[in-house]
Scaffold this active site. Structure first.
Site, PDB file in Angstrom:
ATOM      1  CB  ALA A  30      36.096  32.370  40.675  1.00  0.00           C
ATOM      2  CG  HIS A  35      33.557  38.744  44.475  1.00  0.00           C
ATOM      3  ND1 HIS A  35      34.748  37.908  43.601  1.00  0.00           N
ATOM      4  CD2 HIS A  35      33.031  38.873  43.300  1.00  0.00           C
ATOM      5  CE1 HIS A  35      34.520  38.006  42.449  1.00  0.00           C
ATOM      6  NE2 HIS A  35      33.929  38.739  43.004  1.00  0.00           N
ATOM      7  CB  SER A 186      37.980  35.836  39.597  1.00  0.00           C
ATOM      8  OG  SER A 186      37.471  36.005  40.561  1.00  0.00           O
TER       9      SER A 186
END
Ligand code: PAF
Length: 282
Positions: A30, A35, A186
């Site tokens: 996700a 990230h 997420s």
């Protein structure tokens, strides 16, 4: 457009794809801009950049969102390509837990795993540290990068790598925020429009706490808690600690951490805060 990363499903495939020094970013998929920032940070730190995508069942307690946790495989590969990831390691549960998820050998996070998030989720950090130790064993990274957004997790992983002599350098990366200050996560995708608007209060509470820094830890805590209360948010915790999650110092660097439910999602955030006693009479 950058080339798609190679995908390894087994430890053997992974070994064949890793060359030279290895930089590693563990994730549960996700993937979002936060990230991507971790991957960009890790990119120059190793010859091979490995990202793992594994939704780890043992860090979710019964009744938590393991089944519903977002799984966005194709989009995740695109995000990894953007960040020039070489290898995505996406193991099966049986690969990570050959003896079953009720493993008898696990990593005990110690006392620091029982406070803050650990008080709200008593088995969470055992699951996190156990899977990260396994991932370190399989990926054999030289350096691993984690977000400061999950500050207690980062602190515990650093402690584990040191205490268990894992030979991995653990690097923390600053939290990436939306334009209005909400920390990327997420789980933000679970927020409806109204909750999304309310969620900005979390970072506003941190800002209120930071502004109160000169008046010391107690006032910092109250300022952050008041900001949440005014918006009708009742937090699981608002805490001021030392940077290593011990007792807050009277003056100097501290950490302000909070967790609160906004609608269904439980949101975490934290930041550095400079604490200092205000001279008497002010
Ligand atoms: O932060 C996460 O996404 C997870 O807790 C981690 C570190 C990948 C372990 O499953």
């Amino acid at each position: 457009m950058s080339a798609r990363p190679q995908v390894a499903r087994t430890p053997q495939e992974l070994r064949e794809l890793c060359e030279g020094t290895v930089a590693f970013v563990p994730t549960m998929g996700a993937l979002h801009d936060g990230h991507v920032r971790l991957m960009e940070h890790a990119r120059p730190l190793g010859r091979t950049l490995v990202v793992s995508i594994f939704v780890n069942p043992t860090q979710f307690a019964e009744g938590e969102d393991f089944g519903q946790y977002p799984r966005t495989w194709e989009a995740d590969l695109e995000r990894c390509a953007e960040a020039e990831v070489d290898v995505v390691f996406a193991p099966e549960v049986a690969t990570m837990y050959p003896h079953g998820t009720g493993d008898q050998v696990t990593v005990d996070p110690g006392p620091l795993g029982t406070i803050l998030e650990g008080a709200a989720r008593p088995t969470h950090f055992r699951g996190v540290l156990t899977v990260v130790a396994k991932l370190f064993g399989l990926v054999r990274p030289d350096v691993a990068v984690f977000g400061e957004k999950d500050y207690q997790q980062l602190t515990l992983i650093r402690l584990m790598a040191d205490a268990l002599c894992l030979g991995v350098e653990v690097v923390g990366c600053p939290t990436v925020r939306e334009a209005d200050g909400l920390a990327m996560s997420s789980r933000n995708r679970y927020l409806n429009d109204e909750e999304r608007q309310l969620a900005v209060t979390i970072s506003q509470a941190l800002a209120a706490g930071v502004a109160a820094g000169p008046q010391g830890a107690q006032v910092v805590r109250e300022a952050a808690a008041d900001c949440l209360a005014r918006a009708g948010i009742s937090p699981d915790y608002v805490a001021v600690t030392s940077p290593d999650l011990g007792e807050a110092p009277q003056s100097g660097e501290g950490r302000l951490l909070l967790a609160a439910r906004v609608g269904q999602p439980r949101l975490l955030d934290n930041c550095a805060v400079t604490l200092g006693a205000v001279p008497e009479g002010n």
